[in-house]
Design an enzyme around this catalytic site. Structure first.
Site, short mmCIF file in Angstrom:
data_model
loop_
_atom_site.label_atom_id
_atom_site.label_comp_id
_atom_site.label_asym_id
_atom_site.label_seq_id
_atom_site.Cartn_x
_atom_site.Cartn_y
_atom_site.Cartn_z
N GLU A 141 0.85 -1.20 0.00
CA GLU A 141 0.00 0.00 0.00
C GLU A 141 0.87 1.23 0.00
OE1 GLU A 141 -2.03 -0.21 3.74
OE2 GLU A 141 -2.94 -2.11 3.24
N LYS A 171 2.27 4.51 1.50
CA LYS A 171 2.37 4.98 2.89
C LYS A 171 1.97 6.45 2.89
CE LYS A 171 5.49 4.80 6.82
NZ LYS A 171 5.29 6.13 7.36
N ASP A 178 1.55 10.12 4.25
CA ASP A 178 2.34 10.93 5.17
C ASP A 178 1.42 11.87 5.96
OD1 ASP A 178 4.73 11.45 6.24
OD2 ASP A 178 5.47 12.71 4.61
N TYR A 180 -6.86 1.71 6.51
CA TYR A 180 -6.14 0.52 6.07
C TYR A 180 -6.15 -0.63 7.06
CZ TYR A 180 -2.72 3.41 8.55
OH TYR A 180 -2.10 4.22 9.46
N LYS A 210 10.95 2.83 2.62
CA LYS A 210 11.02 4.29 2.46
C LYS A 210 11.68 4.65 1.14
CE LYS A 210 9.41 6.23 6.16
NZ LYS A 210 10.20 7.00 6.96
N CYS A 246 25.88 44.37 3.14
CA CYS A 246 24.50 43.91 3.29
C CYS A 246 23.70 44.32 2.06
CB CYS A 246 23.89 44.54 4.54
SG CYS A 246 22.12 44.23 4.67
N CYS A 276 21.02 47.21 3.37
CA CYS A 276 21.37 48.55 3.87
C CYS A 276 22.78 48.98 3.49
CB CYS A 276 21.20 48.61 5.38
SG CYS A 276 22.42 47.63 6.26
N CYS A 306 25.06 41.25 9.30
CA CYS A 306 24.89 42.68 9.15
C CYS A 306 24.67 43.19 10.57
CB CYS A 306 23.67 42.97 8.28
SG CYS A 306 23.13 44.68 8.39
N CYS A 361 18.78 48.06 9.99
CA CYS A 361 18.76 47.60 8.60
C CYS A 361 17.32 47.21 8.24
CB CYS A 361 19.70 46.41 8.47
SG CYS A 361 19.42 45.43 6.99
S1 IVH Z 1 -0.06 0.06 8.87
C1 IVH Z 1 0.71 -2.20 12.65
N1 IVH Z 1 -0.44 1.23 6.53
O1 IVH Z 1 2.92 4.99 9.04
C2 IVH Z 1 0.60 -1.51 11.35
N2 IVH Z 1 0.53 2.50 8.30
O2 IVH Z 1 5.60 4.61 10.07
C3 IVH Z 1 0.34 -0.09 11.53
N3 IVH Z 1 0.97 4.82 7.73
O3 IVH Z 1 1.95 4.58 12.39
C4 IVH Z 1 0.42 0.76 10.39
N4 IVH Z 1 0.24 4.75 5.66
O4 IVH Z 1 0.52 6.14 10.90
C5 IVH Z 1 0.02 1.36 7.80
N5 IVH Z 1 -0.86 2.18 4.44
C6 IVH Z 1 -0.42 2.30 5.69
C7 IVH Z 1 0.09 3.52 6.19
C8 IVH Z 1 0.56 3.57 7.50
C9 IVH Z 1 0.77 5.52 6.60
C10 IVH Z 1 1.58 5.38 8.95
C11 IVH Z 1 0.92 4.96 10.24
C12 IVH Z 1 2.03 4.29 11.03
C13 IVH Z 1 3.26 4.89 10.41
C14 IVH Z 1 4.48 4.02 10.62
#
Ligand code: IVH
Length: 692
Positions: free
Chosen positions: A115, A117, A119, A233, A323, A417, A420, A435, A440
């Protein structure tokens, strides 16, 4: 049709259109038509208030602001994820999973779900009998903050689950927890930051911080305006209750069938090669997404196998986060310019040929200081490599030397600067040029922005454009001039704002000017720590300003304190004491404080009337601090926590919400680890406090 049926029918239509718009991203009607449906429902409900229910779409906005957030225990701990940064680490993960399940070497590849991730910040929703009853943040993983009133205004989150026709998808009768991530789309993030810039407030560094800060806001109306989204999720059932689905893929489909938003790009992958292909594809494809993703979450699909693997204290053994490497790009360095900060620090930055990186157009990047530019031999005209990680401001990595045009000259730091014209100075052992001219215009502009900012004098509406006008018109030459401004003077100024790539210049006008004058006037009665912070004394941040204010409660008394006396304030060391003394000994600063007194700015804290407390997001939480934190003294950290409603305790127990650990943390750290208490550092504490 009787009113009850009419209301029910309108609600159903509105819910359907909210689902199409916010979850499926494919509206069937125009915004105006949607508004008409909502207005019709509001009118009917106003005539029949007995028919209003908390699940009505009209009940999203305007919920009562919470007085701080209560903490609530999660059904099961909300764990975090281990990270992998390479294909090899993913292979190792798969190896660990296979060994953990005692699979034979030639056993077939395991099925995983990959999936995106998201942010943002994690969120756990509880639905009881299909109705949304609660939304809780992750908190320390065991207990989170009850943010139900904020969650209810997120339009992508249904207040009631859809009951699909297929009986296999019937929603559960008892309570069920659905976990996911709340986030801000890139568009919403840009808008929020534009508004903050206009209001003279500090910008959020990235959408994640903005989402977390928003969720901690105590006014649901303000949260609603920010436009949070969410994806879900995970489904968690009470311990001992059988899961509804045998596989994660099945659970995702079920969650989506209930009308909850599920990020649609997930895929089932057999074995590591398929996972790696998925990760490689999204490493570039993510640029086109409307939201930020910093990696791929990989989860074992079979829920029974997950059970067998279990979890460590922090992470499940059946999942990992891959990551993405920070995205890089090359572009031409058009020129190197310098920026003058409020302390006079003059820092170089790169002006770049615009280039698209991770979905945003980059035209500027930091270059740190003169020494770094020389060390990396970065020259204007070079093709340079730039990198954008999670933060808003990208970095220049270095030049592409084999493509350097002939005869490129080294960059030379200006001797004067740019604002000024004063000669810049730099002590031999330091790297930053300064400066030294306190009046300024560039320094004054930055100082004024800091003076007015939310964590200093908190004067709303004194944004960049208005500050510029106040200085260039000559109306403001120092902080005290702000307090002499009249409505007419401000009304006659014009400010410039950007809209759709065009800049629009407008007269401020009486109405806005009156608001600004009222805000400035109000700031006269601030607590004195705000003034101490606002003055821009070197080494004095919000925490140390509060510690000093608590000790002296009066600026005149502080002015008389010797350096030795200043060091009496808990955790004020010789460097801070010297900086405060140096500031107060400077005749120009003394004159400035006298002028602030003359215009009526409060210099003594009224101990009996502290004024109303601010937001209390830490209400109900207990913190323990251990070790030496990098920049906050013990007293400053305590002040920060208590001001936001938290308690600070001397010892770790099961009731501890967070252990804030610095260098050389000892037995408290160990105890917290044993009890599974979340351990955070200073940066994480500041992030939680919204003090970024
Ligand atoms: S699963 C035990 N799925 O990433 C499993 N987490 O770095 C728990 N996050 O605390 C998380 N997208 O806040 C899962 N598709 C995804 C996610 C996801 C973002 C976040 C979540 C977690 C953090 C860990």
């Amino acid at each position: 049709m009787d009113p009850a049926s009419e209301i029910a029918s309108l609600r159903e239509r509105i819910r359907h259109h909210e689902h199409c718009y916010y979850v499926l991203d494919s509206p069937e009607i125009t915004d105006a038509e949607y508004d008409r449906l909502l207005t019709a429902l509001e009118a009917l409900e106003a005539a029949h208030p007995d028919l209003i229910t908390p699940e009505s779409p009209t009940q999203r906005v305007g919920g009562t602001p919470a007085a701080g957030f209560e903490t609530i225990a999660h059904l099961a701990p909300m764990l975090s994820l281990e990270n992998a940064y390479s294909g090899d680490e993913l292979r190792e993960f798969d190896g660990r999973v296979r060994r953990g399940l005692e699979l034979a070497a030639d056993a077939p590849a395991l099925a995983y779900v990959a999936e995106l991730k998201i942010d943002g910040l994690s969120l756990a929703l509880t639905y009881d009998n299909g109705r949304l009853v609660r939304g809780v943040t992750r908190g320390d993983g065991i207990r989170g903050e009850d943010v139900t009133s904020n969650v209810r205004v997120i339009k992508a989150i249904p207040l009631m689950l859809i009951e699909p026709l297929a009986s296999a998808r019937a929603r559960p009768a008892g309570p069920i927890e659905i976990r996911g991530e709340a986030f801000l789309s890139r568009q919403a993030f840009d808008r929020v930051n534009r508004e903050r810039e206009d209001a003279g407030e500090p910008l959020f560094a990235n959408p994640r911080n903005a989402a977390a800060g928003t969720m901690r806001t105590l006014d649901p109306k303000a949260v609603s305006r920010r436009g949070l989204s969410a994806f879900f999720y995970q489904m968690v059932v009470s311990p001992g209750v059988a899961a509804l689905d045998p596989s994660h893929a099945g659970a995702l489909e079920r969650i989506a069938s209930w009308g909850l938003p599920v990020e649609p790009h997930w895929e089932r992958c057999d074995g590591v090669d398929a996972l790696l292909a998925f990760c490689a594809r999204w490493a570039t494809a993510r640029a086109a997404l409307p939201f930020d993703t910093d990696g791929i979450v990989i989860k074992l699909d079979d829920l029974a196998l997950r059970e067998r693997l279990g979890a460590t204290a922090k992470f499940p053994r059946w999942a990992i986060a891959y990551k993405f490497p920070a995205e890089r790009a090359t572009t031409r360095l058009k020129s190197i310019e310098v920026n003058v900060g409020r302390t006079g620090a003059v820092t170089p930055y790169a002006v770049l040929e615009p280039v698209l990186v991770s979905g945003s157009t980059i035209q500027m990047a930091t270059l740190h200081n003169e020494q770094e530019i020389a060390r990396r031999d970065i020259r204007p005209g070079d093709l340079v490599e730039i990198e954008k990680g999670g933060d808003v401001i990208p970095k220049v990595i270095g030049p592409v030397l084999d493509q350097r045009p002939k005869n490129l000259r080294r960059w030379i730091m200006p001797g004067e600067c740019p604002s000024c014209g004063s000669a810049l100075t730099k002590p031999q052992e330091e790297v930053v040029w300064r400066c030294e001219n306190a009046s300024c215009p560039a320094r004054l502009r930055r100082s004024l922005e800091h003076f007015a900012s939310r964590r200093a004098m908190n004067i709303e509406g004194l944004g960049e454009s208005l500050t510029d006008q106040l200085i260039s018109s000559g109306l403001v030459n120092d902080f005290s001039d702000l307090y002499r401004l009249t409505v007419d003077q401000i009304a006659a100024l014009s400010t410039t704002s950007e809209k759709d790539g065009k800049s629009i210049t407008r007269r401020v006008g009486e109405k806005v000017a009156a608001k600004r004058v009222a805000e400035i006037e109000r700031s006269k009665t601030n607590e004195i720590w705000r003034l101490l912070h606002a003055l821009g004394i070197r080494h004095i941040g919000e925490g140390s300003a509060q510690a000093l204010a608590r000790h002296f409660a009066s600026i005149p008394r502080l002015r008389e304190a010797s350096a030795a006396e200043l060091e009496q304030v808990r955790d004020v060391g010789p460097v801070v004491a010297r900086a405060v003394r140096a500031f107060l000994d400077e005749p120009r600063n003394q004159a400035l404080i006298d002028r602030l007194v003359a215009v009526g700015v409060r210099m003594v804290d009224a101990t009996s009337s502290q004024g109303p407390p601010g937001p209390q997001p830490f209400a109900g939480m207990t913190f323990v601090i251990t070790g030496t934190l990098p920049s906050l003294s013990r007293e400053a950290a305590t002040a920060l926590i208590t001001r936001l409603g938290g308690k600070v305790s001397g010892s770790v127990s099961r009731k501890t919400s967070y252990l804030v650990a610095g260098d050389e943390a000892g037995s408290k750290l160990q105890k917290a680890q044993e009890l599974g208490i979340e351990i955070i550092d200073e940066q994480a504490l500041r992030a939680l406090a919204g003090d970024l």
